[in-house]
Enzyme design. Structure first.
Site, short mmCIF file in Angstrom:
data_model
loop_
_atom_site.label_atom_id
_atom_site.label_comp_id
_atom_site.label_asym_id
_atom_site.label_seq_id
_atom_site.Cartn_x
_atom_site.Cartn_y
_atom_site.Cartn_z
CD GLU A 1 0.60 -5.61 3.14
OE1 GLU A 1 -0.23 -5.81 4.02
OE2 GLU A 1 1.36 -4.63 3.16
CG ASP B 1 -3.09 0.62 -0.01
OD1 ASP B 1 -1.90 0.28 0.09
OD2 ASP B 1 -3.82 0.84 0.97
O1 FUB Z 1 -3.19 0.77 3.39
C1 FUB Z 1 -3.34 -0.16 4.45
C2 FUB Z 1 -2.56 -1.40 4.15
O2 FUB Z 1 -1.18 -1.07 4.00
C3 FUB Z 1 -2.90 -2.07 2.85
O3 FUB Z 1 -4.10 -2.78 2.89
C4 FUB Z 1 -1.68 -2.86 2.64
O4 FUB Z 1 -1.57 -3.41 1.36
C5 FUB Z 1 -0.62 -1.84 2.95
O5 FUB Z 1 -0.37 -1.00 1.87
#
Ligand code: FUB
Length: 451
Positions: A211, A31
């Site tokens: 997301e 991320d």
């Molecule tokens: O890294 C944990 C979660 O996985 C993140 O918050 C999402 O965007 C995905 O990458």
């Protein structure tokens, strides 16, 4: 591939040197948010760790999606070749409102306003008010030290916060995840510590799982970019985008920036302009081959004349001009034919090699800067046959010959050999290693180094 590590025994501060993808290999990171502060490029990723069953004795519970995330590091670079790890900047057990040993520190993001760096991060709340709440830590320097606010920000329940400040100084927060109109935006107050006005659920995007919003502005256009999964049970995330002339929307969906990886459920990115080039930061499981132990990568991003984004193809070579005198991990190639890459060492800092070399194999490595005259070349090789030859050429497989090295049988041991060069290139050129052997698998190559 082997990276140079220099540990400086000053608190947990360390300096590390990487290049090529993945760009961070001392820990698993995902991320990545990239930002430019004081002419340096900073990376603020999340930190994947392996679950330890012993933690259950401390009252910790593994979440069923498998992400285990304890703290955040910050990294920086000035050349996209050498990176510094600034150590832990925020840790789960220091968050006053957080569940101790909650392991829920998902994708963070940062912004800067009037002398303060505002670092927003999701974390598991101790008061059980939701899956994640959004916390804030502030600092006077981009690498910290950060002071964590006593409470989470009300109204930002959820994951993947992304602050964006417009040219008029108004700050917005984008965040969220899920199906439907799951990505949200709201204005932030002037003090950056609370929300202001109405929260908008962003419409007009594909209704499937989304997301990790990341917003940036270019030529008066607001780009809302985000991971998107059309089929959460059977597929993985691509990175897509939509545009608008207003940070609050409405947004028009434009399509894919990076295609999905078939063997990794998530992808999560950021886009930044550094020294007049756009870069796309993302994560892939290069080292672990596991979905929840990811590694940060970077590739160049380009726009079409009409402002749409050209698809970014993930590479091993990554970005950055490689100084000729710095060791070249040729296994992080630009192009390869009739050969493969495999690990030489996976534990700790990983290393890779060129292997499965067939007749007529070649590997190229772009953008090596010969600003000094070179005299010799060193190669780390392993051979089980007499006299395979490696030619080092300029720009193409038939390009000018830089060096020709015949390799004796090393009895399957790694040996570093040196040879005088025939010709010293000038300026920025691509290096091509051409393997000349009729015997399959007669040689493996780890790295090359000009002197
Ligand atoms: O890294 C944990 C979660 O996985 C993140 O918050 C999402 O965007 C995905 O990458």
């Amino acid at each position: 591939m082997k990276q140079l590590i220099v540990f400086i025994s000053f608190l947990s501060f360390s300096i590390q040197s990487w290049a090529q993808n993945p760009i961070i290999t001392n820990i698993y990171t995902a991320d990545p948010t990239a930002r430019v502060y004081n002419n340096k490029l900073y990376i603020y990723p999340s930190h994947d760790v392996q679950w330890n069953p012993e933690w259950e004795k401390l009252g910790a519970k593994k979440e069923n999606h498998g992400h285990v995330m304890t703290d955040y590091h910050a990294f920086s670079t000035t050349d996209l070749v050498n990176y510094t790890d600034h150590g832990v900047i925020v840790a789960q057990n220091d968050v006053p409102w957080g569940l101790k040993n909650g392991y829920g520190m998902w994708a963070p993001c940062i912004t800067y306003k009037n002398g303060t760096y505002y670092y927003y991060f999701p974390n598991t709340p101790a008061d059980k008010s939701g899956f994640r709440q959004t916390g804030l830590a502030t600092a006077k320097n981009p690498e910290g030290p950060f002071t964590i606010e006593p409470n989470y920000i009300k109204g930002l329940k959820g994951i993947d916060p992304n602050p964006f400040i417009d040219d008029d100084g108004q700050a917005y927060m984008y965040w969220g995840g899920g199906k439907g109109n799951s990505l949200k935006v709201v204005k932030l107050s002037d003090a950056m510590k609370s929300i202001e006005g109405e929260t908008i659920a962003i419409k007009g995007l594909p209704q499937e799982y989304k997301e990790g919003p990341f917003v940036f502005k270019r030529n008066e256009t607001y780009y809302l970019t985000f991971p998107l999964n059309y089929d959460t049970k059977n597929s993985t995330e691509e990175i897509a985008y939509a545009i608008s002339n207003n940070p609050l929307g409405p947004f028009e969906f434009k399509g894919t920036i990076m295609d999905r990886f078939k063997d990794q459920w998530t992808n999560h990115h950021s886009i930044v302009n550094y020294k007049r080039q756009w870069y796309f930061f993302y994560h892939y499981n290069h080292i672990s081959k596991a979905g929840n132990l990811r590694s940060t990568c970077v590739d160049s991003l380009f726009f079409n004349n009409d402002g749409t984004i050209k698809k970014v193809k993930p590479t091993l070579r990554g970005v950055g001009i490689h100084p000729a005198l710095k060791k070249i991990e040729i296994d992080r190639y630009s192009k390869i034919e009739n050969a493969k890459v495999d690990f030489t060492k996976k534990a700790g800092i990983p290393e890779w090699k060129i292997t499965n070399v067939k007749p007529n194999a070649w590997v190229s490595y772009n953008a090596v800067n010969f600003d000094t005259k070179i005299k010799s070349i060193q190669l780390n090789v392993k051979s089980n046959s007499d006299k395979p030859i490696i030619e080092i050429r300029e720009n193409s497989i038939n390009g000018k010959l830089i060096a020709k090295i015949s390799i004796n049988n090393t009895q399957n041991k790694w040996v570093s050999i040196r040879k005088k060069i025939k010709y010293s290139p000038k300026g920025i050129v691509n290096i091509v290693c051409v393997f000349k052997s009729d015997v399959e698998n007669s040689v493996e190559l780890d790295w090359i180094k000009f002197k």
